[in-house]
Design a protein around this motif. Structure first.
Motif, PDB file in Angstrom:
ATOM      1  N   UNK A  36      15.946   2.896  -1.916  1.00  0.00           N
ATOM      2  CA  UNK A  36      15.375   3.201  -3.223  1.00  0.00           C
ATOM      3  C   UNK A  36      14.409   4.377  -3.252  1.00  0.00           C
ATOM      4  N   UNK A  37      13.724   4.608  -2.157  1.00  0.00           N
ATOM      5  CA  UNK A  37      12.694   5.644  -2.136  1.00  0.00           C
ATOM      6  C   UNK A  37      13.267   6.986  -1.680  1.00  0.00           C
ATOM      7  N   UNK A  38      12.592   8.072  -2.061  1.00  0.00           N
ATOM      8  CA  UNK A  38      12.993   9.382  -1.538  1.00  0.00           C
ATOM      9  C   UNK A  38      12.894   9.383  -0.009  1.00  0.00           C
ATOM     10  N   UNK A  39      13.709  10.207   0.617  1.00  0.00           N
ATOM     11  CA  UNK A  39      13.770  10.263   2.078  1.00  0.00           C
ATOM     12  C   UNK A  39      12.444  10.632   2.730  1.00  0.00           C
ATOM     13  N   UNK A  40      11.550  11.270   1.986  1.00  0.00           N
ATOM     14  CA  UNK A  40      10.281  11.719   2.559  1.00  0.00           C
ATOM     15  C   UNK A  40       9.352  10.562   2.913  1.00  0.00           C
ATOM     16  N   UNK A  41       9.617   9.362   2.393  1.00  0.00           N
ATOM     17  CA  UNK A  41       8.729   8.224   2.626  1.00  0.00           C
ATOM     18  C   UNK A  41       9.005   7.552   3.960  1.00  0.00           C
ATOM     19  N   UNK A  42       7.919   7.223   4.645  1.00  0.00           N
ATOM     20  CA  UNK A  42       7.988   6.400   5.856  1.00  0.00           C
ATOM     21  C   UNK A  42       7.628   4.983   5.428  1.00  0.00           C
ATOM     22  N   UNK A  59       3.817   7.518   2.554  1.00  0.00           N
ATOM     23  CA  UNK A  59       3.916   6.272   3.312  1.00  0.00           C
ATOM     24  C   UNK A  59       3.878   5.065   2.384  1.00  0.00           C
ATOM     25  N   UNK A  60       4.622   4.057   2.754  1.00  0.00           N
ATOM     26  CA  UNK A  60       4.619   2.774   2.060  1.00  0.00           C
ATOM     27  C   UNK A  60       4.457   1.701   3.127  1.00  0.00           C
ATOM     28  N   UNK A  61       3.479   0.840   2.930  1.00  0.00           N
ATOM     29  CA  UNK A  61       3.232  -0.265   3.853  1.00  0.00           C
ATOM     30  C   UNK A  61       3.317  -1.567   3.073  1.00  0.00           C
ATOM     31  N   UNK A  62       4.082  -2.507   3.586  1.00  0.00           N
ATOM     32  CA  UNK A  62       4.236  -3.811   2.941  1.00  0.00           C
ATOM     33  C   UNK A  62       3.940  -4.894   3.966  1.00  0.00           C
ATOM     34  N   UNK A  63       2.994  -5.752   3.639  1.00  0.00           N
ATOM     35  CA  UNK A  63       2.715  -6.914   4.475  1.00  0.00           C
ATOM     36  C   UNK A  63       3.426  -8.100   3.845  1.00  0.00           C
ATOM     37  N   UNK A 119       0.848  -1.191   0.000  1.00  0.00           N
ATOM     38  CA  UNK A 119       0.000   0.000   0.000  1.00  0.00           C
ATOM     39  C   UNK A 119       0.879   1.234   0.000  1.00  0.00           C
ATOM     40  N   UNK A 120       0.612   2.124  -0.959  1.00  0.00           N
ATOM     41  CA  UNK A 120       1.380   3.350  -1.092  1.00  0.00           C
ATOM     42  C   UNK A 120       0.429   4.532  -1.026  1.00  0.00           C
ATOM     43  N   UNK A 121       0.784   5.521  -0.230  1.00  0.00           N
ATOM     44  CA  UNK A 121       0.064   6.781  -0.217  1.00  0.00           C
ATOM     45  C   UNK A 121       1.102   7.856  -0.511  1.00  0.00           C
TER      46      UNK A 121
END
Length: 179
Positions: free
Chosen positions: A130-136, A101-105, A94-96
């Motif tokens: 891999x992701x920009x620093x802004x992502x949790x 935010x990125x959530x991985x189950x 799930x990505x918002x």
């Protein structure tokens, strides 16, 4: 795993890989805003010619290589990807992009898998690199609350990555292999 070590799951079920993400004209257009979505986290432009791609995210240009993000991470115990073992699936990502935010189950192949924390750490490291620093990044294991707590703790993750042997195993899991 190495030579004489007994495998925890000697005969894992192997699943068919999902289809490849096709490159579209919109994907190639670097002037268009390209929000990050679940499919991009699961599989960034797989099977395309290796090149660099710029994603313009809220004015921030971020270069991502055209490699799979989490689907191609290798299992620490078997020469198979996490996707082939059904540990990760696109539908459980799930990505918002607006909330960054990125959530991985993820679901280890067997109950009480001793490799679950290592698998989660590999996923987390791949996304953080891999992701920009802004992502949790939030990882959720179907195993136990303790694994989820360990992976959510920045200090524990940082301490784990200071261990050279553990970092070497994580990097082996993240090394690119032909799929």
């Amino acid at each position: 795993m190495s030579g004489g070590t007994r495998l925890e799951n000697a005969n894992p079920l192997i699943f068919q890989r999902s289809g490849e993400r096709l490159l579209t004209a919109t994907d190639e257009d670097e002037d268009l805003a390209d929000p990050i979505d679940d499919r991009e986290i699961f599989d960034i432009l797989s099977n395309q010619k290796p090149h660099l791609r710029s994603c313009f995210l809220n004015g921030l240009s971020r270069t991502l290589t055209s490699l799979h993000l989490i689907r191609s991470i290798s299992d620490p115990e078997h020469p198979l990807s996490l996707e082939e073992l059904n540990v990760v699936e696109q539908m459980r990502v799930n990505v918002n992009d607006e909330e960054s935010t990125v959530s991985v189950e993820f679901t280890p192949t067997i109950p009480h898998c001793s490799m679950a924390t290592l698998i989660g750490l590999s996923i987390k490291v791949k996304l953080l690199r891999s992701l920009p620093d802004r992502f949790k990044v939030l990882l959720v294991s179907s195993q136990t609350h303790l694994i989820n707590k360990q992976l959510a703790d920045k200090e524990r993750v940082a301490a784990a990555l200071e261990n050279s042997q553990l970092l070497e195993v994580v990097n082996q899991c993240l090394s690119t292999r032909t799929m």
